[in-house]
Design an enzyme around this catalytic site. Structure first.
Site: not given
Length: 375
Positions: A11, A87, A212, A241, A262, A307, A334
């Site tokens: 990975c 993971c 998140q 948003f 939203e 956002n 982001c």
């Protein structure tokens, strides 16, 4: 962070894993400063980071292999499956869930979807955990409803093994494309939303609402936005948003008027539930397109918080904000590249404060919070 999957070359998702966290933060800070080099920044706040492993509250697992021996993880570009149950980004609490799901897939006869042959039913397993009480939401993404009755029949066994599963659903995704979910969601439990809590603010997570993936850092992001807003002379704000309302619910006070917008109705249902719990009667959440909502308004509040997704807020909303000129804009991003592009479209504003949040350790990605003040 040590990762056997990376060391074995199985990975490569965490491309920066060999760099110590301080080096990763330095590189991300340098990238952000480079993107904002054309703008004077009054204050650079110290970057915020969290744990380097076990921090994810969500697993998105491609299901492959056979019904007797399913693999949960991903497919390489050549179609080879890779099991990612070990993971290290996942918390220890995920391991028993993955361990129980493998025999359950066999019990329920959920044939893993074979991409090459376009056959099979079970495409993805989506798992989300609440940090507040350890409750979990499990979603089975199926190609059709063919195996739904079998799944329902086998479900009591799984619920007995994993009492932490509070919300269980089936999502129907019939298209032969790498799309994570379809429009149809079928609830298999009475409870339809997962309870979460950040900084004493109740939040709710429903199957098709964005949330998140790094709660340790996300809770600090929301708390920081709240602290910044409390320092401003603001009685009315928009939260565009807004998702499940994380920012607005943190920033709101009993005497503040706040409108959260939203496009996803599921997320708005979560935000409304939280506002009702907090007894905040001057909060209004609506399921609308943020840009269409804003640009239709004849006046703006003192503060607009945005956002947006990775594409940014875009020129139409930038033009509207430039014309209407709210006194303050808080931009949570982001994708600092699109944020820098948007800030360029807001020439009447200066950057008062910037803070980087390391939401995605071991990758080049990060979140950034920026306070813009009308000049």
């Amino acid at each position: 962070m040590q990762c056997a999957l990376y060391d074995a070359g199985r990975c490569r998702s965490c491309q920066w894993i060999t760099q110590p966290i301080p080096e990763q933060l330095s590189a991300k800070t340098a990238d952000l400063k480079n993107l904002l080099a054309d703008f004077p920044v009054e204050e650079w706040c110290a970057p915020v980071s969290g744990p380097e492993q076990g921090f994810r509250n969500k697993a998105k697992m491609v299901v492959s292999g056979s019904v007797e021996k399913p693999l949960l993880g991903m497919l390489h570009r050549d179609g080879t499956p890779e099991d990612l149950c070990d993971c290290p980004l996942y918390p220890a609490s995920f391991a028993p869930v993955f361990a129980a799901l493998k025999p359950f897939i066999a019990r329920a006869g959920l044939t893993p979807y074979n991409v090459a042959r376009k056959r099979g039913e079970l495409k993805y397993i989506l798992l989300t955990e609440s940090q507040s009480d350890g409750g979990m939401m499990l979603r089975f993404v199926l190609r059709s409803e063919t195996k739904l009755a079998q799944l329902r029949k086998a479900l009591p066994w799984l619920q007995e093994q994993l009492p932490q599963l509070k919300v269980i659903t089936v999502n129907i995704q019939p298209v032969h494309m790498a799309i994570m979910e379809g429009e149809t969601e079928i609830y298999l439990t009475e409870q339809q939303a997962l309870a979460e809590r950040f900084n004493d603010v109740p939040l709710w997570v429903r199957p098709q609402s964005f949330f998140q993936t790094n709660p340790a850092v996300a809770s600090q992001l929301y708390a920081t936005a709240r602290d910044w807003v409390r320092q401003l002379p603001v009685k009315h704000m928009w939260d565009l948003f807004c998702g499940v309302g994380g920012f607005g619910l943190h920033c709101a006070t009993p005497d503040m008027q706040l409108t959260g917008i939203e496009i996803a109705p599921e997320a708005i249902a979560c935000a409304k539930q939280s506002a009702a719990e907090l007894g905040l009667t001057r909060l209004q959440f609506q399921a609308l397109d943020s840009t269409q909502f804003a640009t239709a308004q004849g006046e703006v509040p003192e503060l607009v918080l945005v956002n947006p997704p990775r594409r940014g807020i875009g020129k139409p909303l930038c033009d509207y904000l430039s014309t209407m000129a709210p006194r303050f804009i808080i931009y949570s991003s982001c994708n600092a590249q699109t944020m820098a592009k948007d800030v360029r479209e807001l020439p009447g504003y200066r950057i008062e404060r910037v803070q980087l949040f390391d939401m995605f350790p071991h990758t080049a990605h990060y979140e950034v919070l920026t306070l813009l003040v009308k000049q």
